[in-house]
Write a protein that holds these residues in place. Structure first.
Motif, short mmCIF file in Angstrom:
data_model
loop_
_atom_site.label_atom_id
_atom_site.label_comp_id
_atom_site.label_asym_id
_atom_site.label_seq_id
_atom_site.Cartn_x
_atom_site.Cartn_y
_atom_site.Cartn_z
N SER A 2 -30.93 -12.82 -14.14
CA SER A 2 -31.38 -11.94 -15.20
C SER A 2 -31.04 -10.49 -14.91
O SER A 2 -31.20 -10.00 -13.80
CB SER A 2 -32.90 -12.09 -15.38
N GLN A 3 -30.58 -9.81 -15.93
CA GLN A 3 -30.24 -8.39 -15.81
C GLN A 3 -30.50 -7.73 -17.15
O GLN A 3 -30.05 -8.21 -18.19
CB GLN A 3 -28.78 -8.22 -15.42
N SER A 4 -31.29 -6.64 -17.14
CA SER A 4 -31.63 -5.98 -18.39
C SER A 4 -30.57 -4.96 -18.76
O SER A 4 -30.01 -4.27 -17.91
CB SER A 4 -32.99 -5.28 -18.26
N PHE A 5 -30.30 -4.88 -20.06
CA PHE A 5 -29.36 -3.90 -20.60
C PHE A 5 -30.08 -3.13 -21.69
O PHE A 5 -30.79 -3.72 -22.51
CB PHE A 5 -28.12 -4.59 -21.18
N GLN A 6 -29.91 -1.83 -21.71
CA GLN A 6 -30.54 -1.01 -22.72
C GLN A 6 -29.46 -0.22 -23.46
O GLN A 6 -28.57 0.36 -22.84
CB GLN A 6 -31.54 -0.04 -22.08
N VAL A 18 -27.72 0.03 -17.50
CA VAL A 18 -28.17 -1.11 -16.69
C VAL A 18 -29.00 -0.53 -15.55
O VAL A 18 -28.44 -0.09 -14.53
CB VAL A 18 -26.99 -1.91 -16.12
N THR A 20 -30.85 -0.64 -12.32
CA THR A 20 -30.91 -1.60 -11.21
C THR A 20 -30.90 -0.87 -9.88
O THR A 20 -30.27 0.17 -9.75
CB THR A 20 -29.72 -2.58 -11.28
N GLN A 211 -34.17 5.44 -18.45
CA GLN A 211 -33.62 5.98 -19.70
C GLN A 211 -33.85 7.48 -19.80
O GLN A 211 -32.94 8.23 -20.15
CB GLN A 211 -34.25 5.27 -20.90
N THR A 382 -26.09 -10.47 -24.37
CA THR A 382 -26.27 -10.27 -22.94
C THR A 382 -25.39 -11.25 -22.18
O THR A 382 -24.83 -12.20 -22.75
CB THR A 382 -27.74 -10.50 -22.54
N GLU A 384 -26.53 -13.41 -20.15
CA GLU A 384 -27.23 -14.69 -20.26
C GLU A 384 -26.90 -15.39 -21.57
O GLU A 384 -26.72 -16.61 -21.62
CB GLU A 384 -28.74 -14.48 -20.15
#
Length: 417
Positions: A2-6, A18, A20, A211, A382, A384
């Motif tokens: 899992s990796q969040s992207f905004q 990203v 991280t 952000q 994403t 995923e």
């Protein structure tokens, strides 16, 4: 995994983040995008090579590199490229995380150099420094001329011109020697001003950043009206196969085939089509590699590439000229077999596994992650999402999408007999 992207927009600039702590560095990419046009392409292609040489505050390459060295050898680069029907000028900063070296203002100091490069260029007497412009024009002329020497790139350029004569997608990313001759320090300054004032701006950041921190750190970006993307060419119908050939004093002929793909590049089917390409010629277990190269011994190499933004699929083969016709026939048979579902479950599973593994490796390199973000922003998916689409793709999906591939052009660069 899992990796969040905004992603969000502020004052006309689109930000892609990203957040991280996985990496020891922070990578920032700022891109300026404009419609791809022949009249501006050469000047825009040259511009980043000039801008990374010096700034107003650092009027030489040596002067600019010195502060980068004091910032733990931070990297600062400029480049230009084609992206569909857009021309993109990019500026990239790579800097070690300040918290790891007990230097709290490290990112801020490095971003100041990025700001200097983009917004405070080395302009003297109304234009860019003449000695740098002359030097880079000579070097850029060599880059343009090198296209002729690289026969695989030359053949591919000829194929693009055959498929889309006079259209943006067929333009060389480097421009032309004729246009290069007309560039002056003042005209290059005008190109720069147009870039800053008219281009769409995107920012990509991968690192231990929030952000709010990202917006504050990049507050030097100008406020402007949000601009539309121009990177998706209109879908075209194939009206017969176009053919062209040339002869040059080379030992190995180059056979390039261009196929039109009737799939929306922003759709999930464009992800599934990568499976079709993988089975066709994208991997060492593909039909082109195993049958055209290995079984029939008709090519020194044979591979395919799916270019979603161009709605096209390209095949490259290094052949003996006398075997070119036979090679084209066998290549066509491989696509017909795909359309008929003549591939094994093992081949399908292996292809999907290799595509998924490639995506998982993206998470291990900030540069690759930004490259993926930049290329996938049109889909809004994403990693995923993409992996799930590949995992759940069926044999029926492959057959259905293979049916959308239609031969449009064949270019052969013949070796002298």
């Amino acid at each position: 995994m899992s990796q969040s992207f905004q992603t969000w927009n502020k004052q006309g600039t689109t930000f892609h983040l990203v957040p991280t702590d996985k990496f020891k560095t922070t990578t920032v990419l700022v891109t300026f995008s404009a419609p791809l046009e022949e009249k501006t392409l050469t000047s825009r292609a040259l511009l980043p090579y000039i801008m990374e040489k010096s700034t107003a505050a650092y009027p030489s390459m040596k002067a600019l590199r010195e502060p980068l060295e004091t910032l733990y050898d931070a990297g600062l680069y400029a480049d230009a490229s084609k992206f569909g029907e857009e021309h993109v000028i990019s500026f990239q900063l790579d800097v070690v995380r300040g918290d790891l070296v007990r230097h709290e203002t490290l990112l801020e100091e490095a971003l100041d150099l990025l700001e200097q490069m983009i917004f405070y260029p080395d302009l003297t007497e109304g234009g860019f420094r003449e000695q740098f412009v002359k030097q880079e024009k000579r070097l850029h002329a060599l880059r343009i001329s090198s296209l002729y020497d690289d026969k695989m790139r030359f053949a591919q350029q000829r194929l693009l011109e055959l498929m889309a004569p006079g259209e943006a997608v067929s333009l060389s990313s480097l421009g032309t020697l004729e246009a290069l001759e007309q560039i002056t320090p003042v005209s290059l300054r005008d190109t720069y001003r147009s870039m800053v004032e008219q281009d769409r701006i995107d920012v990509f950041v991968v690192g231990h950043v929030t952000q709010d921190e990202m917006e504050d750190a990049l507050s030097f970006l100008p406020s402007h009206d949000e601009k539309a993307s121009h990177y998706i060419p209109a879908q075209k119908q194939v009206a017969g196969v176009k053919r062209s050939s040339e002869t040059q004093p080379i030992k190995q002929g180059k056979l390039h085939l261009g196929y039109r793909v009737s799939v929306d590049p922003t759709s999930v089917d464009s992800i599934r089509l990568q499976i079709v390409n993988g089975l066709f010629g994208g991997f060492p277990h593909s039909k082109l590699f195993m049958n055209v190269r290995e079984k029939e011994s008709l090519a020194y190499y044979a591979a395919s590439r799916y270019a979603a933004l161009n709605s096209a699929l390209y095949v490259y083969a290094g052949v003996e000229t006398k075997q070119a016709e036979r090679a084209e026939t066998i290549i066509g048979e491989q696509l017909r077999d795909l359309k008929a579902g003549q591939f094994t479950d093992e081949e399908l599973t292996q292809t999907k596994a290799m595509l998924i593994n490639a995506r998982r490796q993206i998470l291990d390199q900030p540069g690759q992650l930004i490259g993926w973000l930049n290329g996938s922003k049109m889909r809004g998916l994403t990693l995923e999402d993409e992996i799930h689409i590949i995992e759940t793709a069926t044999r029926e999906d492959v057959v259905r999408l293979a049916a959308t591939i239609e031969l449009e052009a064949v270019y052969l660069l013949r070796g002298e007999e």
